[in-house]
Design a protein around this motif. Sequence first.
Motif, PDB file in Angstrom:
ATOM      1  N   THR A  10       0.818  -1.207   0.000  1.00 56.02           N
ATOM      2  CA  THR A  10       0.000   0.000   0.000  1.00 56.02           C
ATOM      3  C   THR A  10       0.852   1.256   0.000  1.00 56.02           C
ATOM      4  N   LEU A  26       8.851   4.345   9.409  1.00 56.02           N
ATOM      5  CA  LEU A  26       8.087   4.055  10.626  1.00 56.02           C
ATOM      6  C   LEU A  26       8.384   5.125  11.668  1.00 56.02           C
ATOM      7  N   ARG A  51       3.897  -1.203   4.068  1.00 61.92           N
ATOM      8  CA  ARG A  51       2.658  -1.783   4.567  1.00 61.92           C
ATOM      9  C   ARG A  51       2.173  -2.780   3.513  1.00 61.92           C
ATOM     10  N   SER A  82      -0.885  -5.362   2.208  1.00 61.14           N
ATOM     11  CA  SER A  82      -2.312  -5.660   2.337  1.00 61.14           C
ATOM     12  C   SER A  82      -2.703  -6.718   1.313  1.00 61.14           C
ATOM     13  N   LEU A 113       8.240  -4.404   7.915  1.00 61.99           N
ATOM     14  CA  LEU A 113       7.016  -4.687   7.170  1.00 61.99           C
ATOM     15  C   LEU A 113       5.840  -4.694   8.133  1.00 61.99           C
ATOM     16  N   ASP A 114       4.801  -3.949   7.789  1.00 62.29           N
ATOM     17  CA  ASP A 114       3.589  -3.894   8.603  1.00 62.29           C
ATOM     18  C   ASP A 114       2.513  -4.733   7.912  1.00 62.29           C
ATOM     19  N   ALA A 159      -0.565  -5.365   9.231  1.00 59.17           N
ATOM     20  CA  ALA A 159      -1.858  -5.111   9.875  1.00 59.17           C
ATOM     21  C   ALA A 159      -3.026  -5.212   8.892  1.00 59.17           C
ATOM     22  N   GLU A 160      -2.806  -4.862   7.626  1.00 57.98           N
ATOM     23  CA  GLU A 160      -3.889  -4.870   6.641  1.00 57.98           C
ATOM     24  C   GLU A 160      -3.870  -6.121   5.764  1.00 57.98           C
ATOM     25  N   HIS A 189       5.888  -6.326  11.723  1.00 62.09           N
ATOM     26  CA  HIS A 189       4.938  -5.647  12.595  1.00 62.09           C
ATOM     27  C   HIS A 189       3.547  -6.198  12.302  1.00 62.09           C
ATOM     28  N   ASN A 190       2.796  -6.516  13.327  1.00 55.87           N
ATOM     29  CA  ASN A 190       1.417  -6.990  13.213  1.00 55.87           C
ATOM     30  C   ASN A 190       1.249  -8.229  12.329  1.00 55.87           C
TER      31      ASN A 190
END
Length: 119
Positions: free
Chosen positions: A5, A10, A32, A34, A62-63, A65-66, A94-95
């Motif tokens: 995305t 960060l 991020r 997704s 790397l996140d 979360a989505e 992350h997440n």
Amino acid sequence: MAAITDLFPLPEPSPDGHDSDDSDADRPHGARVSGHADLSTRPDFEEFLLALCRQAEGDVHLDFAELDFIDISGVITVVRAAGSLGEGRFLVLHNPPPSMRRILELLGPAAVARSVRID
């Protein structure tokens, strides 16, 4: 399909728990993620992660979360990309979703510990 995305610095949390106003240049960089990371999206996902790891100085964050879904091929792609980082550098997750954590556990520390960290 897995989608990146955006690339992002960060924010570093300040001692009071809020994001600090420091310059982006001093912050870790990453992306991020997704959508889906599976066998059908693996080639594009791997190409992106390897390019990100080649360009980064220091750790890569790397996140997830989505992220809607990741299978073992997506997790192995992440581990391979982490292995491309130089000595002492890490791919920091992350997440990560529970399924990703479980696959990493099953792969074991020999496959993961040298280059992957979970935040």
